[in-house]
Enzyme design. Structure first.
Site, PDB file in Angstrom:
ATOM      1  N   CYS A 152       1.093  -1.168   0.142  1.00  0.00           N
ATOM      2  CA  CYS A 152       0.231   0.979   0.343  1.00  0.00           C
ATOM      3  C   CYS A 152       1.051   1.138  -0.118  1.00  0.00           C
ATOM      4  O   CYS A 152       0.296   2.621  -0.361  1.00  0.00           O
ATOM      5  CB  CYS A 152      -1.684   0.215   1.236  1.00  0.00           C
ATOM      6  SG  CYS A 152      -2.136  -1.387   1.628  1.00  0.00           S
ATOM      7  N   LYS A 323     -10.347   7.610   1.182  1.00  0.00           N
ATOM      8  CA  LYS A 323     -10.807   5.862   0.846  1.00  0.00           C
ATOM      9  C   LYS A 323     -12.347   5.568   1.280  1.00  0.00           C
ATOM     10  O   LYS A 323     -12.422   4.720   0.873  1.00  0.00           O
ATOM     11  CB  LYS A 323      -9.993   4.753   1.970  1.00  0.00           C
ATOM     12  CG  LYS A 323      -9.155   4.499   1.374  1.00  0.00           C
ATOM     13  CD  LYS A 323      -7.632   4.103   2.245  1.00  0.00           C
ATOM     14  CE  LYS A 323      -6.300   3.411   1.942  1.00  0.00           C
ATOM     15  NZ  LYS A 323      -5.651   4.545   2.575  1.00  0.00           N
ATOM     16  N   PHE A 388       1.293  -3.181   4.224  1.00  0.00           N
ATOM     17  CA  PHE A 388       1.915  -4.517   4.524  1.00  0.00           C
ATOM     18  C   PHE A 388       2.848  -4.323   4.969  1.00  0.00           C
ATOM     19  O   PHE A 388       3.808  -4.337   3.062  1.00  0.00           O
ATOM     20  CB  PHE A 388       0.668  -5.953   3.976  1.00  0.00           C
ATOM     21  CG  PHE A 388      -0.436  -5.957   4.309  1.00  0.00           C
ATOM     22  CD1 PHE A 388      -0.986  -5.058   5.266  1.00  0.00           C
ATOM     23  CD2 PHE A 388      -0.937  -6.964   3.497  1.00  0.00           C
ATOM     24  CE1 PHE A 388      -2.109  -5.430   6.064  1.00  0.00           C
ATOM     25  CE2 PHE A 388      -2.814  -7.019   3.871  1.00  0.00           C
ATOM     26  CZ  PHE A 388      -2.447  -6.625   5.369  1.00  0.00           C
TER      27      PHE A 388
END
Length: 400
Positions: A152, A323, A388
């Protein structure tokens, strides 16, 4: 060292391909989330980009070009045109710095489900470096053409590395951003298996993502591409280019603790680095476009990281996660959210944190209300991307 400024914006995203119109739709709280793949066992929503590939490609050119590369070519082309930089530079002094987390998902899906018939151009279509390569070919770039695949944080890191190259004088102009197009059944199933996607209630699909809310349950996937044109302030002045903002600082860090569980001290290190490089204090920052994935642990950890660095100044920092409206673009998320943050600084307006309802006490922040708000005194803002793998990237933009 050169001062780095943003002189061009290009985007193809769920809210369109015109930056100002996109920003205005966000200000109105328009959600691009909608149901996808009704054939899957569990309901899912995602934010798709409306994209006419015929504007940039002939049918012959589309052979072996995955959607992720198509979006990148379009967004980068729009950014260069917006900057007024097309055709005026030594091609060896231009660089492409692109983030892409998962590559050509459509090409892989087709290969896996083809019953043994695999298109011969599957490999070049799905490799994560394909978007950067296609941008370079379209723009005639002969300088560094680099791909960053860091989950990300991919495109946020790409922008930071591009800024570093401009700052050092390695390139005169950088096309920096990222692309992602992974809304295919196999990828959605994989994310559902991780239990990170938002629960979907019938009739409430557009409100499925609720950052920092007590009842948040995860994110929804989005697709798109966004690119910034970066150059030195001196060069921009010489050619009387419009400057949207200055990229004043950036911070990179690694949690080094867990592959998927975020870590507040690691995020705080990246936040401090960005502030230090920009020579600013927490109180100088008026807005944060948060990573804000609406996961149970992620939102609370991000709030803790901000609180660690901002301390008593946290109540002066306005926060939103866009988002909720455009979904999570994974490898392209940092680029799209950086573009939105640049526009927030340029326009002195803050996009809202939508669908929040009751805020989780563990996520106590000054969240931008529905309808957004004017920020007449806004001088600087940050965009967070926490990935991540534990990599954290923070971009800090200030008024040009």
């Amino acid at each position: 060292m050169n001062t780095v400024v943003v002189t061009g914006l290009g985007v193809v995203a769920p809210h369109g391909d015109q930056p100002d119109a996109l920003f205005e739709r966000l200000m109105r709280g328009e959600s691009a989330l909608a149901p996808v793949f009704p054939e899957l066992p569990k309901p899912a929503v995602a934010a798709l980009a409306s994209f006419d590939e015929s504007r940039w490609f002939t049918k012959l050119q589309l052979a072996g070009v995955d959607r992720v590369s198509q979006l990148a070519v379009a967004a980068a082309d729009l950014a260069m045109k917006d900057a007024g930089a097309v055709g005026e530079l030594d091609p060896e002094r231009i660089g492409v710095y692109a983030g892409c987390g998962m590559g050509g998902a459509a090409a892989l899906e087709t290969a896996y489900r083809g019953g043994g018939r695999v298109p011969p151009l599957t490999i070049p279509a799905f490799m994560p470096s394909a978007p950067a390569s296609h941008v370079a070919m379209r723009q005639g770039v002969q300088g560094p053409v680099l791909t960053y695949s860091v989950a990300c944080a991919s495109s946020s890191i790409a922008i930071a590395e591009a800024a570093r190259a401009v700052q050092r004088g390695d390139v005169d102009l950088a096309i920096a951003g990222g692309s992602e197009a992974l809304i295919v059944p196999g990828v959605v199933l994989a994310w559902q298996a991780m239990q990170t996607l938002a629960a979907v209630k019938p009739g409430e699909e557009s409100r499925a993502v609720r950052p920092f809310a007590t009842d948040r349950s995860g994110f929804a996937l989005g697709e798109g591409a966004a690119f910034l044109v970066l150059e030195s302030a001196e060069r921009a002045r010489r050619r009387t280019a419009r400057c949207y903002a200055q990229l004043a600082g950036w911070g990179l860090s690694c949690d080094a603790t867990h592959l998927t569980k975020p870590d507040a001290p690691g995020q705080a290190r990246a936040l401090r680095q960005a502030l230090k490089q920009a020579g600013l204090r927490p109180s100088d920052i008026g807005y944060c476009n948060a990573h804000g994935t609406a996961t149970r642990i992620g939102d609370a950890v991000e709030r803790d990281a901000l609180a660690t660095v901002w301390g008593g100044d946290l109540e002066r920092l306005q926060v939103s996660s866009t988002k909720a409206l455009h979904g999570h673009l994974l490898g392209a998320a940092g680029a799209l959210e950086a573009l939105i943050t640049v526009l927030a600084v340029h326009r002195r307006e803050l996009p809202p944190n939508m669908h929040g309802g009751a805020t989780d006490p563990a996520c106590s922040l000054d969240l931008v209300p529905a309808g957004g708000c004017a920020a007449p005194r806004l001088e600087a803002a940050i965009s967070n991307s926490f990935a991540f793998g534990g990599t954290n990237s923070v971009l800090l933009f200030s008024r040009a």
